[in-house]
Design a protein around this motif. Sequence first.
Motif, PDB file in Angstrom:
ATOM      1  N   GLU A 153      55.708  -9.220 -27.841  1.00 21.56           N
ATOM      2  CA  GLU A 153      55.937 -10.526 -28.463  1.00 21.56           C
ATOM      3  C   GLU A 153      55.745 -10.488 -29.980  1.00 21.56           C
ATOM      4  OE1 GLU A 153      54.589 -13.820 -25.312  1.00 21.56           O
ATOM      5  OE2 GLU A 153      52.958 -12.417 -25.766  1.00 21.56           O
ATOM      6  N   LEU A 154      55.444  -9.322 -30.519  1.00 24.99           N
ATOM      7  CA  LEU A 154      55.167  -9.167 -31.943  1.00 24.99           C
ATOM      8  C   LEU A 154      56.303  -8.438 -32.642  1.00 24.99           C
ATOM      9  CD1 LEU A 154      51.453  -7.937 -31.735  1.00 24.99           C
ATOM     10  CD2 LEU A 154      52.278 -10.298 -31.787  1.00 24.99           C
ATOM     11  N   SER A 155      56.446  -8.678 -33.934  1.00 23.36           N
ATOM     12  CA  SER A 155      57.366  -7.879 -34.747  1.00 23.36           C
ATOM     13  C   SER A 155      56.772  -6.496 -34.970  1.00 23.36           C
ATOM     14  CB  SER A 155      57.599  -8.561 -36.092  1.00 23.36           C
ATOM     15  OG  SER A 155      56.412  -8.516 -36.879  1.00 23.36           O
ATOM     16  N   GLY A 156      57.603  -5.593 -35.489  1.00 30.03           N
ATOM     17  CA  GLY A 156      57.110  -4.248 -35.755  1.00 30.03           C
ATOM     18  C   GLY A 156      55.962  -4.245 -36.746  1.00 30.03           C
ATOM     19  N   GLY A 157      56.092  -5.064 -37.795  1.00 31.35           N
ATOM     20  CA  GLY A 157      55.016  -5.142 -38.780  1.00 31.35           C
ATOM     21  C   GLY A 157      53.736  -5.700 -38.203  1.00 31.35           C
ATOM     22  N   GLN A 158      53.866  -6.705 -37.331  1.00 31.27           N
ATOM     23  CA  GLN A 158      52.676  -7.269 -36.699  1.00 31.27           C
ATOM     24  C   GLN A 158      52.019  -6.264 -35.769  1.00 31.27           C
ATOM     25  OE1 GLN A 158      54.590 -10.685 -34.953  1.00 31.27           O
ATOM     26  NE2 GLN A 158      53.820 -12.087 -36.541  1.00 31.27           N
ATOM     27  N   GLN A 159      52.817  -5.509 -35.031  1.00 32.55           N
ATOM     28  CA  GLN A 159      52.263  -4.468 -34.166  1.00 32.55           C
ATOM     29  C   GLN A 159      51.498  -3.435 -34.979  1.00 32.55           C
ATOM     30  OE1 GLN A 159      54.953  -2.721 -31.257  1.00 32.55           O
ATOM     31  NE2 GLN A 159      56.157  -4.600 -31.189  1.00 32.55           N
ATOM     32  N   GLN A 160      52.050  -3.064 -36.141  1.00 27.89           N
ATOM     33  CA  GLN A 160      51.372  -2.074 -36.968  1.00 27.89           C
ATOM     34  C   GLN A 160      50.049  -2.613 -37.489  1.00 27.89           C
ATOM     35  OE1 GLN A 160      53.117   1.182 -37.426  1.00 27.89           O
ATOM     36  NE2 GLN A 160      50.909   1.425 -37.433  1.00 27.89           N
ATOM     37  N   ARG A 161      49.992  -3.888 -37.812  1.00 33.84           N
ATOM     38  CA  ARG A 161      48.734  -4.499 -38.241  1.00 33.84           C
ATOM     39  C   ARG A 161      47.696  -4.434 -37.124  1.00 33.84           C
ATOM     40  NH1 ARG A 161      49.573  -8.574 -42.588  1.00 33.84           N
ATOM     41  NH2 ARG A 161      51.751  -8.457 -43.211  1.00 33.84           N
ATOM     42  N   GLN A 196      52.694   6.543 -36.102  1.00 32.97           N
ATOM     43  CA  GLN A 196      53.975   5.896 -36.393  1.00 32.97           C
ATOM     44  C   GLN A 196      54.417   5.017 -35.232  1.00 32.97           C
ATOM     45  OE1 GLN A 196      57.056   8.662 -37.442  1.00 32.97           O
ATOM     46  NE2 GLN A 196      58.693   7.233 -37.003  1.00 32.97           N
ATOM     47  N   GLN A 197      54.224   5.500 -33.998  1.00 33.32           N
ATOM     48  CA  GLN A 197      54.685   4.754 -32.834  1.00 33.32           C
ATOM     49  C   GLN A 197      53.714   3.645 -32.435  1.00 33.32           C
ATOM     50  OE1 GLN A 197      54.330   8.096 -32.964  1.00 33.32           O
ATOM     51  NE2 GLN A 197      56.466   8.766 -33.069  1.00 33.32           N
ATOM     52  N   ILE A 198      52.658   3.466 -33.198  1.00 33.80           N
ATOM     53  CA  ILE A 198      51.654   2.411 -33.045  1.00 33.80           C
ATOM     54  C   ILE A 198      50.777   2.649 -31.830  1.00 33.80           C
ATOM     55  CG2 ILE A 198      51.188  -0.057 -32.935  1.00 33.80           C
ATOM     56  CD1 ILE A 198      54.054  -0.430 -34.130  1.00 33.80           C
ATOM     57  N   GLY A 199      51.380   2.831 -30.637  1.00 35.81           N
ATOM     58  CA  GLY A 199      50.604   3.209 -29.465  1.00 35.81           C
ATOM     59  C   GLY A 199      49.766   2.097 -28.862  1.00 35.81           C
ATOM     60  N   LEU A 200      50.192   0.837 -29.016  1.00 32.76           N
ATOM     61  CA  LEU A 200      49.469  -0.252 -28.371  1.00 32.76           C
ATOM     62  C   LEU A 200      49.694  -0.203 -26.867  1.00 32.76           C
ATOM     63  CD1 LEU A 200      50.258  -3.237 -30.779  1.00 32.76           C
ATOM     64  CD2 LEU A 200      48.290  -1.701 -30.817  1.00 32.76           C
ATOM     65  N   PHE A 201      48.702  -0.642 -26.107  1.00 37.94           N
ATOM     66  CA  PHE A 201      48.838  -0.706 -24.657  1.00 37.94           C
ATOM     67  C   PHE A 201      49.675  -1.934 -24.309  1.00 37.94           C
ATOM     68  CE2 PHE A 201      44.602   1.330 -25.303  1.00 37.94           C
ATOM     69  CZ  PHE A 201      44.968   2.600 -24.854  1.00 37.94           C
ATOM     70  N   PRO A 202      50.865  -1.754 -23.710  1.00 32.39           N
ATOM     71  CA  PRO A 202      51.776  -2.886 -23.518  1.00 32.39           C
ATOM     72  C   PRO A 202      51.263  -3.934 -22.533  1.00 32.39           C
ATOM     73  CG  PRO A 202      52.605  -0.931 -22.395  1.00 32.39           C
ATOM     74  CD  PRO A 202      51.447  -0.487 -23.230  1.00 32.39           C
ATOM     75  N   HIS A 203      50.367  -3.523 -21.616  1.00 32.97           N
ATOM     76  CA  HIS A 203      49.883  -4.448 -20.596  1.00 32.97           C
ATOM     77  C   HIS A 203      48.649  -5.220 -21.047  1.00 32.97           C
ATOM     78  CE1 HIS A 203      47.555  -0.787 -20.193  1.00 32.97           C
ATOM     79  NE2 HIS A 203      46.654  -1.445 -19.485  1.00 32.97           N
ATOM     80  N   LEU A 204      48.161  -4.938 -22.262  1.00 33.65           N
ATOM     81  CA  LEU A 204      46.974  -5.620 -22.783  1.00 33.65           C
ATOM     82  C   LEU A 204      47.367  -6.566 -23.906  1.00 33.65           C
ATOM     83  CD1 LEU A 204      44.355  -2.705 -22.991  1.00 33.65           C
ATOM     84  CD2 LEU A 204      44.672  -4.368 -21.143  1.00 33.65           C
ATOM     85  N   THR A 205      46.621  -7.650 -24.026  1.00 34.56           N
ATOM     86  CA  THR A 205      46.846  -8.574 -25.134  1.00 34.56           C
ATOM     87  C   THR A 205      46.427  -7.929 -26.452  1.00 34.56           C
ATOM     88  OG1 THR A 205      44.631  -9.537 -24.976  1.00 34.56           O
ATOM     89  CG2 THR A 205      46.382 -10.541 -23.625  1.00 34.56           C
ATOM     90  N   VAL A 206      46.801  -8.572 -27.540  1.00 35.56           N
ATOM     91  CA  VAL A 206      46.372  -8.116 -28.866  1.00 35.56           C
ATOM     92  C   VAL A 206      44.849  -8.028 -28.920  1.00 35.56           C
ATOM     93  CG1 VAL A 206      46.181  -8.842 -31.283  1.00 35.56           C
ATOM     94  CG2 VAL A 206      48.393  -8.923 -30.115  1.00 35.56           C
ATOM     95  N   ARG A 207      44.190  -9.053 -28.418  1.00 33.68           N
ATOM     96  CA  ARG A 207      42.730  -9.083 -28.440  1.00 33.68           C
ATOM     97  C   ARG A 207      42.145  -7.900 -27.670  1.00 33.68           C
ATOM     98  NH1 ARG A 207      42.466 -13.762 -26.572  1.00 33.68           N
ATOM     99  NH2 ARG A 207      42.471 -14.876 -28.574  1.00 33.68           N
TER     100      ARG A 207
END
Length: 381
Positions: free
Chosen positions: A152-160, A99-110
């Motif tokens: 820099e992403l919306s919540g929906g984009q982060q989830q994608r 649910q919290q997505i868990g992306l690494f904030p210091h890394l780019t999407v790529r």
Amino acid sequence: MTAQTTQPPAPASADPMISLVGVGKRYPDGTVAVADLSFDVPAGELLCLVGPSGCGKTTTMKMINRLVEPTSGRILVDGEDVAHTDPTRLRRRIGYVIQQIGLFPHLTVRANVATVPRLLGWDRARIRARVAEMLELVGLDPAAMGGRYPHELSGGQQQRVGVARALAADPPVLLMDEPFSAIDPVARDRLQGEFRRLQREIRKTVVFVTHDLDEAIRLGDRIAVFRQGGRLEQIDPPARVLGRPATDFVADFTGADRALRRLSVTPLRRDDLAPPRQAGPVGGATDLAGKSGTQAGTAVASDAAATGAVRSAPVPVQVGASLREALSALLAQDGEAIDVYAGDMPAGVLTPAALHAALRRSVAADTAGAGAGVSGAGEQA
């Protein structure tokens, strides 16, 4: 009602990818989170776990990748006992979306999407190609989005991006813990639709935890309904859970409006329609072609011909659409019936009476069916 203990048949085309055999989780203070749980998840199936808060559904999912260790029973993934598998190696073979997505904030999407392939030692060219492929798969432009950071992403984009990262190493199993619950309703509806499309393409074995019964009905091939104490009450396709609750608990959990929910999982068939009208412009005033067809169809033709109130929906309803989609189209029209299509060709005419008959036909088919699909789950209510 009392729970039945027959194991539901798995889809004939698939072998079990995940098997739980007598699995339990008891904490040192004596709390039972999961009680004697046994079921299979066939390869390519999306199984939704639903139930009230604290019923053990998330604990069950986390035991599959050993984020939580069971205290009894066995869990097999692709025939391998996870208790005898190195946890790190196991988790790199299982995609995980939370649910919290868990992306690494210091890394780019790529870089986020490339995380597991990089850990697996893939070469740079392969990683670059895979990242681009996954971003496109989830509807993000690699060139435009790849260099951005999560904030820099919306919540929906982060989830994608979270889904793309989970799929990057092409794992056979995907675990999803309420992945869309923190997204606004409009974005959530869109993400659910796109994930359903995505699953039809990739056919991963998915265990999907949600507290939202409507989400489970929309996405799941089967639904497992849990109650407090980690007890499994029923595991079945959505239509059967709604049309034939195995226990009083399931009946209460699905609610008195489960017949309305069933509209979402009942397809519209040609048999539900009156014969199509004569060819003419969409929305034009034309006559019905003939009076033959099923009993329901004959009634539809007679009523529609008498009133002249047949209209074409702004977005044509197709044979195979859900009854919910058909009802929405009917309610959006001024007339008492709408055209239904098979591709570009008219397939017939639908009225509210025929839609109701289609729903009753579906419920009757389940009621007449032999053997409810209720998994043995230890103690049952």
